[in-house]
Design a protein around this motif. Structure first.
Motif, mmCIF file in Angstrom:
data_model
loop_
_atom_site.group_PDB
_atom_site.id
_atom_site.type_symbol
_atom_site.label_atom_id
_atom_site.label_comp_id
_atom_site.label_asym_id
_atom_site.label_seq_id
_atom_site.Cartn_x
_atom_site.Cartn_y
_atom_site.Cartn_z
ATOM 1 N N VAL A 155 0.850 -1.196 0.000
ATOM 2 C CA VAL A 155 0.000 0.000 0.000
ATOM 3 C C VAL A 155 0.884 1.244 0.000
ATOM 4 N N ASP A 156 0.283 2.398 -0.168
ATOM 5 C CA ASP A 156 1.045 3.638 -0.026
ATOM 6 C C ASP A 156 1.338 3.855 1.451
ATOM 7 N N SER A 157 2.553 4.298 1.741
ATOM 8 C CA SER A 157 2.925 4.414 3.151
ATOM 9 C C SER A 157 3.932 5.539 3.343
ATOM 10 N N SER A 158 4.311 5.743 4.578
ATOM 11 C CA SER A 158 5.405 6.677 4.853
ATOM 12 C C SER A 158 6.724 5.923 4.615
ATOM 13 N N TYR A 159 7.820 6.693 4.550
ATOM 14 C CA TYR A 159 9.119 6.101 4.231
ATOM 15 C C TYR A 159 10.169 6.852 5.024
ATOM 16 N N LYS A 160 10.910 6.125 5.835
ATOM 17 C CA LYS A 160 11.915 6.786 6.664
ATOM 18 C C LYS A 160 13.097 5.851 6.809
ATOM 19 N N THR A 161 14.268 6.321 6.397
ATOM 20 C CA THR A 161 15.458 5.471 6.550
ATOM 21 C C THR A 161 16.581 6.275 7.193
ATOM 22 N N ASN A 162 17.486 5.541 7.823
ATOM 23 C CA ASN A 162 18.687 6.151 8.390
ATOM 24 C C ASN A 162 19.814 5.146 8.190
ATOM 25 N N GLN A 163 20.730 5.456 7.252
ATOM 26 C CA GLN A 163 21.763 4.494 6.881
ATOM 27 C C GLN A 163 23.139 5.141 6.943
ATOM 28 N N SER A 164 24.158 4.311 7.065
ATOM 29 C CA SER A 164 25.503 4.885 7.189
ATOM 30 C C SER A 164 26.547 3.958 6.595
ATOM 31 N N GLY A 165 27.767 4.417 6.548
ATOM 32 C CA GLY A 165 28.860 3.601 6.037
ATOM 33 C C GLY A 165 30.180 4.344 6.108
ATOM 34 N N TRP A 166 31.273 3.616 5.905
ATOM 35 C CA TRP A 166 32.597 4.235 5.934
ATOM 36 C C TRP A 166 33.584 3.406 5.137
ATOM 37 N N TYR A 167 34.701 4.020 4.826
ATOM 38 C CA TYR A 167 35.833 3.275 4.275
ATOM 39 C C TYR A 167 37.112 3.894 4.802
ATOM 40 N N ALA A 168 38.156 3.104 4.791
ATOM 41 C CA ALA A 168 39.479 3.617 5.154
ATOM 42 C C ALA A 168 40.473 2.947 4.238
ATOM 43 N N GLN A 169 41.424 3.729 3.748
ATOM 44 C CA GLN A 169 42.410 3.140 2.853
ATOM 45 C C GLN A 169 43.774 3.776 3.049
ATOM 46 N N GLY A 170 44.791 2.986 2.766
ATOM 47 C CA GLY A 170 46.160 3.481 2.834
ATOM 48 C C GLY A 170 46.892 3.058 1.580
ATOM 49 N N VAL A 171 47.630 3.997 0.986
ATOM 50 C CA VAL A 171 48.402 3.675 -0.218
ATOM 51 C C VAL A 171 49.842 4.114 0.014
ATOM 52 N N TYR A 172 50.775 3.198 -0.208
ATOM 53 C CA TYR A 172 52.182 3.462 0.039
ATOM 54 C C TYR A 172 52.951 3.385 -1.267
ATOM 55 N N GLN A 173 53.611 4.463 -1.614
ATOM 56 C CA GLN A 173 54.499 4.419 -2.782
ATOM 57 C C GLN A 173 55.891 4.128 -2.254
ATOM 58 N N PHE A 174 56.428 2.944 -2.567
ATOM 59 C CA PHE A 174 57.706 2.562 -1.952
ATOM 60 C C PHE A 174 58.895 2.758 -2.869
ATOM 61 N N THR A 175 58.662 2.890 -4.174
ATOM 62 C CA THR A 175 59.723 3.302 -5.086
ATOM 63 C C THR A 175 59.055 4.297 -6.039
ATOM 64 N N PRO A 176 59.849 4.987 -6.875
ATOM 65 C CA PRO A 176 59.198 5.953 -7.766
ATOM 66 C C PRO A 176 58.135 5.325 -8.661
ATOM 67 N N ASN A 177 58.237 4.049 -8.962
ATOM 68 C CA ASN A 177 57.295 3.444 -9.899
ATOM 69 C C ASN A 177 56.188 2.614 -9.253
ATOM 70 N N TRP A 178 56.437 2.098 -8.068
ATOM 71 C CA TRP A 178 55.500 1.136 -7.480
ATOM 72 C C TRP A 178 54.725 1.704 -6.300
ATOM 73 N N ARG A 179 53.441 1.342 -6.232
ATOM 74 C CA ARG A 179 52.612 1.687 -5.074
ATOM 75 C C ARG A 179 51.807 0.449 -4.686
ATOM 76 N N ALA A 180 51.452 0.363 -3.435
ATOM 77 C CA ALA A 180 50.593 -0.721 -2.978
ATOM 78 C C ALA A 180 49.587 -0.141 -1.999
ATOM 79 N N GLY A 181 48.394 -0.706 -1.963
ATOM 80 C CA GLY A 181 47.390 -0.127 -1.079
ATOM 81 C C GLY A 181 46.380 -1.145 -0.581
ATOM 82 N N LEU A 182 45.786 -0.827 0.561
ATOM 83 C CA LEU A 182 44.738 -1.648 1.157
ATOM 84 C C LEU A 182 43.534 -0.767 1.444
ATOM 85 N N ARG A 183 42.347 -1.367 1.280
ATOM 86 C CA ARG A 183 41.133 -0.610 1.591
ATOM 87 C C ARG A 183 40.149 -1.544 2.276
#
Lengths: 298, 446
Positions: free
Chosen positions: B342-370
């Motif tokens: 049926v037609d109704s009211s609608y109410k939501t409350n949602q969340s989220g996050w991310y964290a990431q780290g990227v390391y460049q260890f030589t001029p050409n190479w990088r590695a990262g985790l997320r």
């Protein structure tokens, strides 16, 4: 909320007092020159240090905040800062220092640039269409830029024009004397062939009559590869170099490797003000560079 | 400069006369040599004069410094005003499970899910930018894919207002959060965080047609305030045929350095959009699909944080970058439903996050985790509580990447990820991606 923010916008923009000429220099050498000319009349902020690769700087928040307040921005020019400065200029909200305004000064515009490429193609690496941007290592260029910069500072801050001109006269006098001394001291360097890490020393070598016979980078901006270094070793037989030069911000590995294989000295040059303990100012920069080169050639 | 111009003219002339004989060539060479000599002599003479002039100014008599002569390249053709052009080539090989209607469990999809597997070419981005006049600068970014060209961004920006004020008008990526303004070729991973996909759909960025006003405080601490209003046509809002505005945003960012090696930026943002007839599929208690259409307000709060480290501030050889963002979204309104509901009211409350780290260890190479996690939070369908299934789920994803850059302009990236964004499905993904930049050297944001 919105009204509050807008009130902030306009409330805070009114009445920003202007004291001295606030100068934002992208690189230490031109910051040092502005300080020599301006003395106590200027406040110089230098965006980078001698240990940072001037091609590869992040448009950090601190740079934006400083550019926002500057009356005069001094860049090396010739696209050296192309990876970050355009963004800092645009996001600074500072109309005075945009390109084309009197508050934007690019040193490379006032000297004869070397290595202006005939064709511009990235197959040749990170080439600068306007020529080699490391113009400050020819002391004659320092004088030319100094004269232009003095005129610019006088234009922006008329009240202190006389002080700037006096500052420049005093500096130029000392500089002429020093140049004569450097040229005399550096006589043994004439014609000495050298390898360089990156083409950062073109103007220095040109001034001293030295010869660059190869770069450790296979192409500008591309890190040295083992294949390329080996080919330099082979070339050493036919066209031997006497030493291998690198700037304070460049990695020592590649030049040490070449030095180890050939027995030639690896010479670290300050490259700019602050690159070595001796290179405290522009005079120290050239004093130390000449001394280090002489030590290398002995 | 004149010399090179003359040589260019000569070259051009010689191109016109294809059948130039050796004798002609020799003559031209001789001419060029002659010109070279004359010019070199003249330059030498001028330099001598300059040195003399300089030594004169060095004398105690007070004299104005010589008028500077600018040595600017003089390009004498109309196309010298052409805008800066750059083109981004991006493509990938992707190995993943085949999931029809890929989405994120517990979140309303903001577009079709990415289910491309095997080899594919991503959008090819064409960037045109130039100063318009001393007052304005313009930029357009066109994203081209099979059979379509989308205007990703098309705006002009102020250069001459001053006082720290920046005005941007047109279609632009909103300044909210950290990643929102970045185009896919600047991302450190092959795909956008789940959080951005959940917030803004497949393009993973909120794009506004409207006006942005920013103000940078005159302090040595970086403090930037921004306000935006506009059409608000993109997810989570919808396009409407209305006067007035459909969405607005406010953001504040603060940043500084810590010593010479560290710099950081952090911020908080608020985005409000309106939706009318935003339709999406729901599942009713019998397991059948019900068509729901949402009308109401959507409010998103974002917090972002970036920390960069490089020894002595020299990021060319070695650097580390940490970034993290968090969002909460609240939607309030009504649901019009077709199906066993049926037609109704609608109410939501949602969340989220991310964290990431990227390391460049030589001029050409990088590695990262997320690592990232979302929370489907509370979803209150009012009178429909008994009719519609409400999944309560915490989608998770972990990714690891390593990339190699031949130069600033070319990059190849390998990424592996374990994606648990859909209830009951663990999708192990492998992506091999290239990013190539042609043309003008663009400056990247912090």
């Amino acid at each position: 909320m919105k009204h509050f923010i807008f009130a902030c916008f306009f409330g805070l923009t009114v009445g920003t007092a202007q004291a001295d000429l606030k100068i934002f220099a992208t690189v230490p050498e031109w910051g040092a020159l502005a300080q020599e000319i301006g003395g106590s009349k200027v406040q110089v902020y230098t965006a980078t240090t001698a240990f940072q690769d001037p091609h590869r700087i992040d448009a950090k928040p601190s740079l934006l905040a400083r550019a926002r307040q500057a009356n005069l921005l001094i860049a090396a020019g010739a696209d050296l800062e192309i990876g970050w400065l355009p963004l800092v200029l645009r996001d600074s909200g500072n109309a005075a220092i945009q390109t084309g305004q009197p508050g934007y000064f690019a040193a490379a515009d006032f000297v004869n640039r070397l290595e202006v490429p005939a064709t511009v193609d990235r197959a040749h690496g990170d080439v600068h269409a306007a020529g080699n941007p490391h113009t400050h290592l020819d002391p004659r260029n320092v004088l030319k830029v100094g004269a232009a910069l003095t005129a610019r500072m006088a234009e922006l801050d008329g009240a202190n024009a006389a002080a700037y001109q006096a500052g420049y006269q005093a500096f130029a006098g000392k500089w002429q004397t020093a140049m004569t001394r450097w040229q005399k001291e550096a006589a043994p360097l004439q014609g000495v062939p050298v390898l360089v890490h990156h083409a950062s020393f073109v103007y220095l070598l040109n001034w001293l009559g030295m010869k660059e016979v190869g770069t450790l980078e296979p192409k500008p901006g591309i890190e040295p590869t083992s294949g390329h270094l080996s080919s330099l070793l082979t070339r050493q037989q036919s066209a031997p170099a006497k030493m291998v030069l690198r700037a304070a911000y460049q990695q020592e590995g590649p030049s040490q490797w070449i030095a180890g294989k050939t027995g030639m000295p690896a010479v670290l040059l300050p490259y700019t003000v602050g690159g070595t303990a001796e290179a405290k100012d522009l005079f120290g920069l050239f004093d130390d560079s000449v001394q280090r080169l002489l030590k290398g050639v002995r | 400069m004149q010399k090179s111009f003359a040589m260019a003219a000569l070259l051009a002339a010689s191109c016109g006369a294809q059948a130039a004989s050796d004798a002609d060539l020799a003559a031209i060479r001789a001419q060029i040599d002659d010109m070279k000599k004359t010019y070199e002599q003249r330059i030498a003479a001028l330099e001598q004069k300059l040195v003399q002039a300089e030594s004169r100014t060095a004398s105690p008599a007070k004299q104005a410094p010589p008028a500077p002569v600018e040595n600017r390249p003089s390009v004498a053709s109309a196309n010298a005003f052409n805008p800066e052009v750059s083109l981004i080539l991006q493509g990938q090989y992707r190995h993943a499970k085949n999931i029809e209607g890929r989405g994120i469990t517990g979140f309303v999809p903001g577009g079709e899910g990415l289910n491309t597997r095997g080899f594919s070419v991503d959008e090819t981005e064409l960037v045109l930018a130039a100063n318009i006049d001393p007052y304005w600068r313009g930029q357009a970014i066109v994203a081209m894919a099979d059979g379509q060209a989308n205007i990703e961004e098309a705006w002009f920006q102020s250069l001459a207002i001053g006082q720290g004020v920046g005005l941007k008008v047109g279609r632009f990526r909103s300044g909210i959060g950290y990643l929102n303004e970045q185009h896919p070729h600047m991302w450190d991973f092959a795909d956008a965080p789940l959080m951005y996909q959940a917030m803004f759909g497949e393009d993973a960025s909120y794009v506004q047609d409207g006006v942005q006003l920013k103000w940078l405080a005159p302090t040595s601490l970086f403090v930037e305030l921004g306000a935006e209003v506009g059409r608000g046509a993109n997810f989570p809002g919808t396009d409407r045929n209305n006067n007035g505005t459909g969405g607005g945003a406010l953001h504040v960012h603060v940043g500084d350095d810590v010593g010479v090696s560290n710099s950081w930026r952090t911020g908080a943002s608020w985005l409000k959009t309106r939706a009318s007839e935003r339709s999406s599929d729901f599942v009713d208690i019998s397991g059948a699909t019900a068509q729901g259409s949402f009308a109401g307000d959507s409010t998103t709060w974002l917090a972002d944080f970036v920390w960069k480290w490089a020894p002595n501030g020299n990021s060319a050889h070695q650097n580390f970058k940490f970034q993290s963002e968090y969002f909460v979204r609240e939607e309030k309104g009504g649901l019009t439903c077709v199906g066993a509901c049926v037609d109704s009211s609608y109410k939501t409350n949602q969340s989220g996050w991310y964290a990431q780290g990227v390391y460049q260890f030589t001029p050409n190479w990088r590695a990262g985790l997320r690592y990232e996690q979302l929370d489907s939070g509370t979803r209150d369908f009012g009178a429909n509580a008994a009719n519609l299934v409400v999944d309560s789920y915490r989608p998770k994803k972990a990714s690891a990447m390593v990339d190699y850059s031949w130069s600033e302009f070319s990059r190849l990236r390998l990424q592996i990820a374990q994606d648990k964004s859909m209830l009951g499905i663990t999708d192990n993904q492998l992506t091999l991606q290239y990013v190539m930049s042609l043309g003008a050297h663009g400056a990247h944001k912090f």
